[in-house]
Design a protein around this motif. Structure first.
Motif, PDB file in Angstrom:
ATOM      1  N   THR A  33      -0.788  -9.695   8.693  1.00 38.01           N
ATOM      2  CA  THR A  33      -0.287  -8.437   8.138  1.00 38.01           C
ATOM      3  C   THR A  33      -1.192  -7.268   8.528  1.00 38.01           C
ATOM      4  OG1 THR A  33       0.729  -9.555   6.242  1.00 38.01           O
ATOM      5  CG2 THR A  33       0.258  -7.206   6.000  1.00 38.01           C
ATOM      6  N   VAL A  34      -2.495  -7.442   8.355  1.00 38.48           N
ATOM      7  CA  VAL A  34      -3.455  -6.388   8.707  1.00 38.48           C
ATOM      8  C   VAL A  34      -3.389  -6.088  10.196  1.00 38.48           C
ATOM      9  CG1 VAL A  34      -5.919  -5.861   8.916  1.00 38.48           C
ATOM     10  CG2 VAL A  34      -5.033  -6.832   6.794  1.00 38.48           C
TER      11      VAL A  34
ATOM     12  N   VAL B  17      -5.794  -2.207   1.628  1.00 33.33           N
ATOM     13  CA  VAL B  17      -4.426  -2.588   1.266  1.00 33.33           C
ATOM     14  C   VAL B  17      -4.381  -3.077  -0.174  1.00 33.33           C
ATOM     15  CG1 VAL B  17      -2.520  -4.180   1.730  1.00 33.33           C
ATOM     16  CG2 VAL B  17      -3.766  -3.146   3.636  1.00 33.33           C
ATOM     17  N   VAL B  18      -5.340  -3.936  -0.546  1.00 36.84           N
ATOM     18  CA  VAL B  18      -5.387  -4.479  -1.907  1.00 36.84           C
ATOM     19  C   VAL B  18      -5.625  -3.362  -2.926  1.00 36.84           C
ATOM     20  CG1 VAL B  18      -6.670  -5.982  -3.482  1.00 36.84           C
ATOM     21  CG2 VAL B  18      -6.179  -6.746  -1.165  1.00 36.84           C
ATOM     22  N   LYS B  19      -6.527  -2.446  -2.607  1.00 38.31           N
ATOM     23  CA  LYS B  19      -6.869  -1.367  -3.524  1.00 38.31           C
ATOM     24  C   LYS B  19      -5.695  -0.427  -3.786  1.00 38.31           C
ATOM     25  CE  LYS B  19     -10.091   2.528  -4.050  1.00 38.31           C
ATOM     26  NZ  LYS B  19     -11.226   3.265  -3.424  1.00 38.31           N
ATOM     27  N   HIS B  20      -4.990  -0.030  -2.735  1.00 40.39           N
ATOM     28  CA  HIS B  20      -3.937   0.984  -2.864  1.00 40.39           C
ATOM     29  C   HIS B  20      -2.535   0.418  -3.064  1.00 40.39           C
ATOM     30  CE1 HIS B  20      -6.783   4.157  -1.917  1.00 40.39           C
ATOM     31  NE2 HIS B  20      -7.148   3.526  -0.824  1.00 40.39           N
ATOM     32  N   GLU B  21      -2.325  -0.839  -2.654  1.00 43.44           N
ATOM     33  CA  GLU B  21      -0.958  -1.387  -2.716  1.00 43.44           C
ATOM     34  C   GLU B  21      -0.852  -2.711  -3.447  1.00 43.44           C
ATOM     35  OE1 GLU B  21       1.141  -1.066   1.124  1.00 43.44           O
ATOM     36  OE2 GLU B  21      -0.704  -0.148   1.873  1.00 43.44           O
TER      37      GLU B  21
ATOM     38  N   GLU C 228      -0.112  -8.339  -3.308  1.00 43.90           N
ATOM     39  CA  GLU C 228       1.170  -8.825  -2.786  1.00 43.90           C
ATOM     40  C   GLU C 228       1.527  -8.228  -1.437  1.00 43.90           C
ATOM     41  OE1 GLU C 228       2.074  -5.199  -5.370  1.00 43.90           O
ATOM     42  OE2 GLU C 228       0.768  -6.965  -5.423  1.00 43.90           O
ATOM     43  N   ARG C 229       0.980  -7.034  -1.101  1.00 47.55           N
ATOM     44  CA  ARG C 229       1.338  -6.418   0.170  1.00 47.55           C
ATOM     45  C   ARG C 229       0.710  -7.149   1.359  1.00 47.55           C
ATOM     46  NH1 ARG C 229       5.531  -5.336   0.653  1.00 47.55           N
ATOM     47  NH2 ARG C 229       5.007  -4.504   2.712  1.00 47.55           N
ATOM     48  N   LEU C 230      -0.368  -7.894   1.113  1.00 48.95           N
ATOM     49  CA  LEU C 230      -0.938  -8.707   2.193  1.00 48.95           C
ATOM     50  C   LEU C 230       0.014  -9.838   2.578  1.00 48.95           C
ATOM     51  CD1 LEU C 230      -4.698  -9.053   1.143  1.00 48.95           C
ATOM     52  CD2 LEU C 230      -3.761  -7.680   3.007  1.00 48.95           C
TER      53      LEU C 230
ATOM     54  N   MET D 275       8.682  -5.568   7.307  1.00 50.64           N
ATOM     55  CA  MET D 275       8.143  -5.827   5.968  1.00 50.64           C
ATOM     56  C   MET D 275       6.617  -5.776   5.954  1.00 50.64           C
ATOM     57  SD  MET D 275      10.766  -8.755   4.584  1.00 50.64           S
ATOM     58  CE  MET D 275      10.210  -8.645   2.892  1.00 50.64           C
ATOM     59  N   GLN D 276       5.995  -6.174   7.049  1.00 50.50           N
ATOM     60  CA  GLN D 276       4.535  -6.126   7.122  1.00 50.50           C
ATOM     61  C   GLN D 276       4.019  -4.697   7.223  1.00 50.50           C
ATOM     62  OE1 GLN D 276       3.827  -8.660  10.510  1.00 50.50           O
ATOM     63  NE2 GLN D 276       3.255 -10.396   9.231  1.00 50.50           N
ATOM     64  N   THR D 277       4.773  -3.831   7.903  1.00 50.28           N
ATOM     65  CA  THR D 277       4.310  -2.455   8.122  1.00 50.28           C
ATOM     66  C   THR D 277       4.803  -1.493   7.053  1.00 50.28           C
ATOM     67  OG1 THR D 277       6.202  -2.106   9.618  1.00 50.28           O
ATOM     68  CG2 THR D 277       4.098  -2.716  10.616  1.00 50.28           C
ATOM     69  N   HIS D 278       5.649  -1.987   6.142  1.00 49.06           N
ATOM     70  CA  HIS D 278       6.107  -1.128   5.048  1.00 49.06           C
ATOM     71  C   HIS D 278       4.958  -0.897   4.081  1.00 49.06           C
ATOM     72  CE1 HIS D 278       8.738   0.629   2.007  1.00 49.06           C
ATOM     73  NE2 HIS D 278       8.154  -0.167   1.118  1.00 49.06           N
ATOM     74  N   THR D 279       4.682   0.353   3.779  1.00 51.20           N
ATOM     75  CA  THR D 279       3.591   0.663   2.855  1.00 51.20           C
ATOM     76  C   THR D 279       4.141   0.995   1.485  1.00 51.20           C
ATOM     77  OG1 THR D 279       3.632   2.974   3.586  1.00 51.20           O
ATOM     78  CG2 THR D 279       2.040   1.502   4.640  1.00 51.20           C
ATOM     79  N   LYS D 280       3.520   0.405   0.493  1.00 56.32           N
ATOM     80  CA  LYS D 280       3.926   0.629  -0.886  1.00 56.32           C
ATOM     81  C   LYS D 280       3.124   1.789  -1.438  1.00 56.32           C
ATOM     82  CE  LYS D 280       3.769  -1.576  -5.432  1.00 56.32           C
ATOM     83  NZ  LYS D 280       3.301  -2.756  -6.187  1.00 56.32           N
ATOM     84  N   ALA D 281       3.818   2.835  -1.868  1.00 54.48           N
ATOM     85  CA  ALA D 281       3.113   3.988  -2.424  1.00 54.48           C
ATOM     86  C   ALA D 281       3.906   4.549  -3.589  1.00 54.48           C
ATOM     87  CB  ALA D 281       2.934   5.070  -1.347  1.00 54.48           C
ATOM     88  N   SER D 282       3.264   4.701  -4.698  1.00 53.71           N
ATOM     89  CA  SER D 282       3.936   5.275  -5.868  1.00 53.71           C
ATOM     90  C   SER D 282       4.115   6.762  -5.653  1.00 53.71           C
ATOM     91  CB  SER D 282       3.126   5.017  -7.142  1.00 53.71           C
ATOM     92  OG  SER D 282       1.871   5.617  -7.040  1.00 53.71           O
ATOM     93  N   LYS D 283       5.208   7.311  -6.188  1.00 52.12           N
ATOM     94  CA  LYS D 283       5.486   8.744  -6.034  1.00 52.12           C
ATOM     95  C   LYS D 283       5.254   9.445  -7.373  1.00 52.12           C
ATOM     96  CE  LYS D 283       8.966   7.868  -2.504  1.00 52.12           C
ATOM     97  NZ  LYS D 283      10.365   8.020  -2.109  1.00 52.12           N
ATOM     98  N   LYS D 284       4.384  10.447  -7.364  1.00 50.04           N
ATOM     99  CA  LYS D 284       4.083  11.150  -8.592  1.00 50.04           C
ATOM    100  C   LYS D 284       5.072  12.274  -8.812  1.00 50.04           C
ATOM    101  CE  LYS D 284      -0.807  10.049  -8.787  1.00 50.04           C
ATOM    102  NZ  LYS D 284      -2.169  10.585  -8.886  1.00 50.04           N
TER     103      LYS D 284
END
Length: 336
Positions: free
Chosen positions: A27-28, A54-58, A61-63, A139-148
C-alpha cells in the motif's frame, strides 16, 4: 489431480500468505509511486515514516485498503499463472526430451525456454486478472480525510462547537463504479500495456530461480548421498535473490502502470492526467526526470523480495504436502 492443478492451487495459497504478510508495504509503495505532490517530494519520507503518517492521519485500516480484492486478485493471479506455467513447462520438457532423443541437448529446459514459458504464463495471467488490480490500485491510493464543516454552516452541539463528519467508507463497489464512470468497460484494462511489459518481471524472476535451483540440485547430487533435495530455507533465499534481480530491472515500468491505474485528476494540472502509456512516460520525463521512475523503489524491493521468498517457500511446501497426501491416499485405496 493433475500436476498443473496442484501447482496452481499451491501458488494461490502461497500468494495469499505472502500478500497478508507484506500488504502494508505494498500500500505504501503504491502511494509512493503515484504521489505527485511537490511538498511531499521535498520531505522524502522513508517507508516506516510514510507508514506512520498513514496510520496517524487515516488509521490502521488504510494500510489494508483494498485487501479483500487484492487477496482475490492474488489467488486468481497466482493460480492462473502457476496453472499455465506448469502446462507450458511440461510441454517444454517434452520438447527437450524429444530433442535429446535426436541427439540435441541434454534433455533439460534451458534458460531461453524457461523465459518463454514464464512470459506466456504471465500474458495469460495479465489479460484475465488486470481488472482486479485496477480496482486494488484505486483502493490503495484512495486517501481517507475527514471534512470539517465551516462554523457558519456547522451543526451546533450543546457546546456550540463545529462538527467534523467522516465521508462514507470507500469500498470495492465504490472503486468499481469510479473506474466505470471515468473510462467505461475498458477502464478496467487501464495500464494493460505496461502490465504486459511487466510480464518480463516474473519471466526474469523464474528464469533466475529455475537456473539457481538447477545449479543447487546439481551440486547437491554430487554429494555422497546423491540426494538433490532442497530445503525450505534455500527455496526462500533463491526466491528472494531471483525477485531482487527482476525488480531492479523492471521497476520503472511498474511505476508507469500504477500511475495509469490510479485515479486521474481530470481538469487539474495537465501533468496529473495521462492519456496513455507513452503520454505518461513523456510527462514523467518532462516534469519529474528519470528519478520519477524510481519513486518508492526501496520499499518495493523489501516488499516484493519478502513476498516472493515467502511465496516460493510456501508454494513448494504445499506442492510436496499435496503430492505426499495424494500418494498416501492412492496407496490406501489399492486392494491388498
Amino acid at each position: 489431480m493433475s500436476d498443473a492443478l496442484i501447482n496452481g492451487l499451491a501458488g494461490a495459497g502461497g500468494g495469499i500468505i505472502a500478500q497478508l504478510i507484506t500488504y502494508p508495504l505494498q500500500t505504501v509503495n503504491t502511494r509512493q509511486q503515484t504521489d505527485r505532490d511537490p511538498e511531499k517530494e521535498k520531505k522524502k519520507l522513508g517507508t516506516l515514516e510514510h507508514m506512520c503518517q498513514v496510520v496517524k492521519h487515516e488509521g490502521w485500516e488504510r494500510l489494508y485498503g483494498g485487501l479483500t480484492p487484492s487477496l482475490v486478485g492474488t489467488a486468481a493471479s497466482q493460480g492462473v499463472y502457476y496453472y499455465f506455467y506448469q502446462i507450458f513447462r511440461n510441454k517444454a520438457e517434452d520438447i527437450a526430451l524429444e530433442r535429446r532423443k535426436r541427439g540435441i541437448g541434454d534433455g533439460s529446459v534451458g534458460m531461453f525456454s524457461s523465459l518463454v514459458v514464464a512470459a506466456l504464463s504471465g500474458c495469460a495471467n495479465v489479460l484475465l486478472t488486470n481488472p482486479i488490480w485496477v480496482v486494488v490500485t484505486r483502493m490503495q491510493t484512495h486517501t481517507k480525510a475527514s471534512k470539517k464543516v465551516q462554523p457558519s454552516q456547522a451543526i451546533r452541539t450543546h457546546e456550540e462547537m463545529p462538527v467534523a463528519f467522516e465521508p462514507p467508507p470507500y469500498g470495492t463497489s465504490h472503486a468499481v463504479q469510479e473506474v466505470y464512470d471515468e473510462a467505461g468497460f475498458w477502464g478496467f484494462w487501464k495500464g494493460v500495456i505496461p502490465t504486459l511489459i511487466m510480464v518480463s518481471n516474473p519471466s526474469i524472476q523464474f528464469m533466475l530461480y529455475e537456473t539457481l535451483l538447477k545449479k543447487v540440485k546439481q551440486r547437491r547430487a554430487l554429494n555422497k548421498n546423491g540426494s538433490n533435495a532442497v530445503t525450505a530455507l534455500e527455496i526462500f533465499l533463491l526466491g528472494a535473490v531471483a525477485k531482487l534481480g527482476a525488480t531492479v530491472v523492471t521497476y520503472p515500468v511498474l511505476v508507469v502502470k500504477s500511475r495509469l491505474q490510479a485515479k486521474q485528476r481530470i481538469g487539474m494540472d495537465k501533468r496529473h492526467h495521462y492519456k496513455g502509456t507513452m503520454d505518461a512516460i513523456m510527462k514523467m520525463i518532462q516534469y519529474e526526470g528519470l528519478s520519477g521512475f524510481y519513486k518508492g523503489m526501496s520499499t518495493k524491493i523489501v516488499q516484493s523480495v519478502l513476498a516472493a521468498a515467502v511465496l516460493f517457500m510456501v508454494k513448494e511446501e504445499l506442492v510436496k504436502g499435496t503430492r505426499l497426501l495424494l500418494g498416501k491416499n492412492a496407496a490406501a485405496s489399492r486392494p491388498p
